[in-house]
Write an enzyme that holds these catalytic residues in place. Structure first.
Site, mmCIF file in Angstrom:
data_model
loop_
_atom_site.group_PDB
_atom_site.id
_atom_site.type_symbol
_atom_site.label_atom_id
_atom_site.label_comp_id
_atom_site.label_asym_id
_atom_site.label_seq_id
_atom_site.Cartn_x
_atom_site.Cartn_y
_atom_site.Cartn_z
ATOM 1 N N ILE A 233 -5.348 -0.826 6.242
ATOM 2 C CA ILE A 233 -4.033 -0.805 6.886
ATOM 3 C C ILE A 233 -4.165 -0.510 8.385
ATOM 4 O O ILE A 233 -3.476 -1.109 9.213
ATOM 5 C CB ILE A 233 -3.120 0.247 6.212
ATOM 6 C CG1 ILE A 233 -3.048 0.015 4.691
ATOM 7 C CG2 ILE A 233 -1.724 0.193 6.797
ATOM 8 C CD1 ILE A 233 -2.315 1.110 3.920
ATOM 9 N N ASP B 222 -12.829 4.971 14.091
ATOM 10 C CA ASP B 222 -13.268 4.896 12.688
ATOM 11 C C ASP B 222 -14.671 5.448 12.569
ATOM 12 O O ASP B 222 -15.583 5.053 13.290
ATOM 13 C CB ASP B 222 -13.224 3.470 12.143
ATOM 14 C CG ASP B 222 -13.045 3.465 10.627
ATOM 15 O OD1 ASP B 222 -11.999 3.007 10.154
ATOM 16 O OD2 ASP B 222 -13.952 3.970 9.925
ATOM 17 N N TYR C 278 -5.532 15.043 -2.886
ATOM 18 C CA TYR C 278 -4.952 14.017 -2.003
ATOM 19 C C TYR C 278 -3.442 14.225 -1.853
ATOM 20 O O TYR C 278 -2.896 14.197 -0.744
ATOM 21 C CB TYR C 278 -5.282 12.665 -2.635
ATOM 22 C CG TYR C 278 -4.832 11.436 -1.895
ATOM 23 C CD1 TYR C 278 -5.530 10.977 -0.772
ATOM 24 C CD2 TYR C 278 -3.752 10.687 -2.348
ATOM 25 C CE1 TYR C 278 -5.136 9.817 -0.128
ATOM 26 C CE2 TYR C 278 -3.360 9.526 -1.707
ATOM 27 C CZ TYR C 278 -4.053 9.096 -0.597
ATOM 28 O OH TYR C 278 -3.665 7.942 0.030
ATOM 29 N N LYS D 205 -1.411 15.103 1.548
ATOM 30 C CA LYS D 205 -0.389 14.174 2.048
ATOM 31 C C LYS D 205 0.963 14.877 2.229
ATOM 32 O O LYS D 205 1.668 14.617 3.197
ATOM 33 C CB LYS D 205 -0.244 12.986 1.089
ATOM 34 C CG LYS D 205 -1.474 12.057 1.068
ATOM 35 C CD LYS D 205 -1.832 11.565 2.444
ATOM 36 C CE LYS D 205 -2.638 10.279 2.469
ATOM 37 N NZ LYS D 205 -3.019 9.896 3.843
ATOM 38 N N ALA E 75 -0.675 -0.604 -0.317
ATOM 39 C CA ALA E 75 -1.328 -1.848 0.080
ATOM 40 C C ALA E 75 -2.625 -2.042 -0.687
ATOM 41 O O ALA E 75 -3.251 -1.076 -1.118
ATOM 42 C CB ALA E 75 -1.642 -1.821 1.574
HETATM 43 P P1 NAI Z 1 -9.299 2.275 3.829
HETATM 44 O O1 NAI Z 1 -10.313 3.012 3.037
HETATM 45 O O2 NAI Z 1 -9.313 0.791 3.808
HETATM 46 O O3 NAI Z 1 -9.352 2.743 5.350
HETATM 47 C C1 NAI Z 1 -9.490 4.074 5.717
HETATM 48 C C2 NAI Z 1 -10.386 4.138 6.942
HETATM 49 O O4 NAI Z 1 -10.484 5.515 7.360
HETATM 50 C C3 NAI Z 1 -11.809 3.648 6.701
HETATM 51 O O5 NAI Z 1 -12.148 2.622 7.602
HETATM 52 C C4 NAI Z 1 -12.682 4.886 6.889
HETATM 53 O O6 NAI Z 1 -13.954 4.621 7.479
HETATM 54 C C5 NAI Z 1 -11.813 5.725 7.829
HETATM 55 N N1 NAI Z 1 -12.150 7.150 7.742
HETATM 56 C C6 NAI Z 1 -12.406 7.874 6.633
HETATM 57 N N2 NAI Z 1 -12.679 9.137 6.962
HETATM 58 C C7 NAI Z 1 -12.586 9.224 8.310
HETATM 59 C C8 NAI Z 1 -12.753 10.274 9.235
HETATM 60 N N3 NAI Z 1 -13.073 11.507 8.833
HETATM 61 N N4 NAI Z 1 -12.572 10.018 10.552
HETATM 62 C C9 NAI Z 1 -12.257 8.775 10.981
HETATM 63 N N5 NAI Z 1 -12.106 7.729 10.140
HETATM 64 C C10 NAI Z 1 -12.265 7.959 8.821
HETATM 65 O O7 NAI Z 1 -7.865 2.814 3.342
HETATM 66 P P2 NAI Z 1 -6.379 2.250 3.529
HETATM 67 O O8 NAI Z 1 -5.896 1.823 2.208
HETATM 68 O O9 NAI Z 1 -6.309 1.320 4.669
HETATM 69 O O10 NAI Z 1 -5.605 3.618 3.855
HETATM 70 C C11 NAI Z 1 -5.135 3.960 5.141
HETATM 71 C C12 NAI Z 1 -4.285 5.207 5.003
HETATM 72 O O11 NAI Z 1 -3.165 4.935 4.153
HETATM 73 C C13 NAI Z 1 -5.004 6.403 4.381
HETATM 74 O O12 NAI Z 1 -4.568 7.594 4.985
HETATM 75 C C14 NAI Z 1 -4.545 6.368 2.937
HETATM 76 O O13 NAI Z 1 -4.643 7.625 2.325
HETATM 77 C C15 NAI Z 1 -3.119 5.901 3.121
HETATM 78 N N6 NAI Z 1 -2.544 5.326 1.941
HETATM 79 C C16 NAI Z 1 -2.961 4.117 1.469
HETATM 80 C C17 NAI Z 1 -2.383 3.574 0.340
HETATM 81 C C18 NAI Z 1 -2.747 2.232 -0.169
HETATM 82 O O14 NAI Z 1 -2.034 1.746 -1.088
HETATM 83 N N7 NAI Z 1 -3.783 1.576 0.353
HETATM 84 C C19 NAI Z 1 -1.372 4.309 -0.426
HETATM 85 C C20 NAI Z 1 -0.953 5.536 0.186
HETATM 86 C C21 NAI Z 1 -1.541 6.011 1.320
#
Ligand code: NAI
Length: 302
Positions: free
Chosen positions: A20, A39, A166, A170, A198
């Site tokens: 996202i 990242d 988690y 959140k 997503a």
């Molecule tokens: P994703 O796993 O595709 O992307 C998360 C990114 O955060 C990764 O590129 C990772 O390298 C980076 N990351 C992890 N730890 C880190 C750190 N300590 N410092 C800097 N970067 C770090 O996940 P997605 O799905 O794109 O999620 C984005 C956000 O949305 C997250 O906060 C997730 O919890 C939240 N979210 C996503 C949902 C979904 O349906 N995909 C649902 C609800 C919340």
């Protein structure tokens, strides 16, 4: 129709190397913002580090004619948060927009969860929200302008099996927003929280395969960019979204019931006998701060 633009604005998107966050970074840059693509390049459970995640997104932005710089710090330490903000200030002179998006998962049912799994998830999401937002808001206050997004989840708002760490992190971000919005109220700093849904590596094993297209992370981007725009005046709200659905979620209180006269002891039986009224949510209301709860006690306190 006037296009929403971000020319002259500087944005930080944490965890923007994929999923996202990448969508926010690409579209902010396409609409004129200079973007810090943060990242760590961690795996889904937070292990490891890989600078190529942020680099690829920066390359994509630059190839499309936009401006972006990579940052590989972890959001989970104050030193990391400060350096992410320093990257923005050193490269582009300020920070106007912060999207707290980085995240990891360590799912385990509550009774099996280890202290390490708890700390890691709280560290990235909740402490990460503090570590990046504090130095960013410091700069925003100096410029009397800012747009901040916290990323919550329906797992925190409503619950999801195996995600107590988690979900707690959140909802903790909602707690930061609720108070920070009061502390920066005299500046033009608008803070909102989103609960996205997503298809990403975080969810690809939870959703059926046909959701890959329908739950495209792109659908979260327009809502978040609107909230980050100059036009947005909403502050302190929670917005849930996914697949093209967008809606506000709120914490509300029912009217409840005043018992006694603020002098005499209230018995357990009185609570039992009034439990339906206490639980009733028909006249539910939101409150701008914790002081709102005093409205209900008014008759007892006057
Ligand atoms: P994703 O796993 O595709 O992307 C998360 C990114 O955060 C990764 O590129 C990772 O390298 C980076 N990351 C992890 N730890 C880190 C750190 N300590 N410092 C800097 N970067 C770090 O996940 P997605 O799905 O794109 O999620 C984005 C956000 O949305 C997250 O906060 C997730 O919890 C939240 N979210 C996503 C949902 C979904 O349906 N995909 C649902 C609800 C919340």
């Amino acid at each position: 129709m006037k296009e929403i633009r971000f020319d002259g604005r500087v944005a930080i998107v944490t965890g923007a190397g994929q999923g996202i966050g990448r969508m926010y970074a690409l579209e902010l840059a396409r609409r004129g913002a200079k973007v810090v693509v943060n990242d760590l390049g961690a795996s889904r459970d937070g292990a490891g580090a890989d600078t190529s995640a942020a680099d690829k997104v920066v390359d994509e932005i630059v190839a499309a004619g936009g401006g972006a710089v990579a940052n590989y710090d972890s959001v989970a330490t104050m030193a990391g948060g400060e350096n992410i903000v320093k990257t923005a200030v050193d490269t582009y002179g300020k920070v106007d927009i912060l999207i707290n998006n980085a995240g990891i998962l360590r799912d385990k049912s509550f009774m099996k969860m280890t202290e390490e799994e708890w700390d890691l998830v709280i560290g990235v999401h909740l402490k990460g929200g503090f570590c990046v937002t504090q130095p960013a808001v410091k700069v925003m206050k100096e410029n009397n302008y800012g747009r901040v997004i916290f990323t919550a989840s329906t797992s925190g708002l409503y619950g999801n099996f195996g995600q107590t760490n988690y979900g707690a992190a959140k909802m903790g971000l909602v707690g930061i927003m609720n108070t920070l919005k009061l502390e920066v109220a005299k500046f033009d700093i608008k803070i909102n929280t989103i609960a996205p849904t997503a298809w990403s590596r975080m969810t690809s094993d939870l959703f059926p395969p046909e959701f890959e297209q329908k739950m495209n992370p792109q659908f979260n981007e327009p809502m978040v960019l609107y909230l980050c725009s100059e036009e947005n005046t909403a502050c302190g709200n929670i917005y849930a979204m996914g697949a093209g659905w967008y809606g506000r979620t709120a914490i509300v209180s029912g009217d409840g019931v005043c018992l006694g006269d603020a002098q005499r002891k209230i018995s357990v039986e009185e609570i039992r006998d009034n439990f339906d009224k206490i639980s009733d949510m028909e006249n539910k209301r939101e409150h701008g701060s914790g002081l709102g709860i005093f409205e209900y006690m008014g008759p007892l306190l006057s």
